[in-house]
Motif scaffolding. Sequence first.
Motif, PDB file in Angstrom:
ATOM      1  N   ALA A  62       1.254   2.921  -3.470  1.00  0.00           N
ATOM      2  CA  ALA A  62       0.077   3.318  -4.245  1.00  0.00           C
ATOM      3  C   ALA A  62       0.297   4.676  -4.900  1.00  0.00           C
ATOM      4  CB  ALA A  62      -1.157   3.355  -3.345  1.00  0.00           C
TER       5      ALA A  62
ATOM      6  N   PHE B 251       0.817  -1.220   0.000  1.00  0.00           N
ATOM      7  CA  PHE B 251       0.000   0.000   0.000  1.00  0.00           C
ATOM      8  C   PHE B 251       0.846   1.264   0.000  1.00  0.00           C
ATOM      9  CE2 PHE B 251       0.977  -0.489   4.441  1.00  0.00           C
ATOM     10  CZ  PHE B 251       1.009   0.788   4.958  1.00  0.00           C
TER      11      PHE B 251
ATOM     12  N   THR C 224      -2.502  -0.765  -8.672  1.00  0.00           N
ATOM     13  CA  THR C 224      -3.383  -1.151  -7.577  1.00  0.00           C
ATOM     14  C   THR C 224      -4.453  -2.100  -8.089  1.00  0.00           C
ATOM     15  OG1 THR C 224      -3.023   0.965  -6.460  1.00  0.00           O
ATOM     16  CG2 THR C 224      -4.934  -0.321  -5.785  1.00  0.00           C
TER      17      THR C 224
ATOM     18  N   GLY D 160      -6.904  -3.857  -3.747  1.00  0.00           N
ATOM     19  CA  GLY D 160      -6.140  -2.827  -3.050  1.00  0.00           C
ATOM     20  C   GLY D 160      -4.660  -3.116  -2.958  1.00  0.00           C
ATOM     21  N   GLN D 161      -4.271  -4.357  -3.247  1.00  0.00           N
ATOM     22  CA  GLN D 161      -2.852  -4.692  -3.225  1.00  0.00           C
ATOM     23  C   GLN D 161      -2.137  -3.911  -4.323  1.00  0.00           C
ATOM     24  OE1 GLN D 161      -2.143  -8.901  -3.380  1.00  0.00           O
ATOM     25  NE2 GLN D 161       0.067  -8.717  -3.509  1.00  0.00           N
ATOM     26  N   VAL D 162      -0.939  -3.427  -4.021  1.00  0.00           N
ATOM     27  CA  VAL D 162      -0.181  -2.630  -4.983  1.00  0.00           C
ATOM     28  C   VAL D 162       0.987  -3.464  -5.495  1.00  0.00           C
ATOM     29  CG1 VAL D 162       1.093  -0.496  -5.372  1.00  0.00           C
ATOM     30  CG2 VAL D 162      -0.852  -0.515  -3.806  1.00  0.00           C
TER      31      VAL D 162
END
Length: 291
Positions: free
Chosen positions: A61, A58, A68, A104-106
């Motif tokens: 991001a 995160f 993302t 949401g994982q980057v």
Amino acid sequence: MTVNSRRAGLLGLLLAGTFVLAACGTGPSSAPVEERRTSVSRPVMDPNTVAVKQPPGFENAGKVGYYTVKPGETLIRIGLETGQNWKDIAAWNNLAQPNQIEVGQVLRVTAPVVAGAVAATENGGVVTRPIGSSSIASTQVQPGQASSAAARPAATAAAEPAAAAAAAESGLSWIWPVPGPVLAGFDEVKNKGLDLGGAAGEPVLAAADGRVVYVGAGLRGYGNLIILKHNNTYLTAYAHNKSLLVKEDQAVRKGQKIAEMGNSDADRVKLHFEVRRQGKPVDPLKYLPPR
């Protein structure tokens, strides 16, 4: 003392004793007991202060070279959207289980610069080529370094047909993957490539030299799909095939038969053909030769 006086005295003593006993029965020992405890002040946990688990990566991001993960995406889809081999993305992010990514994982989607990178000076600019990726690392042109396209005379470039100019810019020699008619043209929103007609089993050809980066049916809406990586900038995708005739990591030549036309995940037999420049869909007609 008379008998009556004596009796009166005894009666008085008895009454006095009764009052004493009654008084004792109404004393503190018969009163209800009120239990009093000293309250201990304890901190109340504010739900707004509870630590929230952040998705992996995160902190990166929004940075250049990172992506993302959105709902419903897979590593294959991310590879197509970023113009990268999904296996490279897995390696760059140390993903032991490539299918286990979360919203949401980057993810890093460009090759990291590692020790041993080769630096070369070209026309006064420094070009860095990272080592250790299965795909060809990108070449970054420094300010003041003229590209080969910009170095051509403007009049000559303007005189070239649009497809020839785009093909020259790509550094690739292109052909049509099938000879059939265009059923649906390019649209950035509705159709990210060309839909080409043909017969079931008709050969599907590689539109340019490249390497196979994906073979399978793991991308919804594409059916049996092949993705070729041609250089650091361009990918092509061939969808809805009946059969797939190449394997991942296989090098292919322009005009090589890579699949057979079909209608997998489609309403009719057709080839959906995409050209992607750095992951962004572009109109294939700008690259294919005029018919």
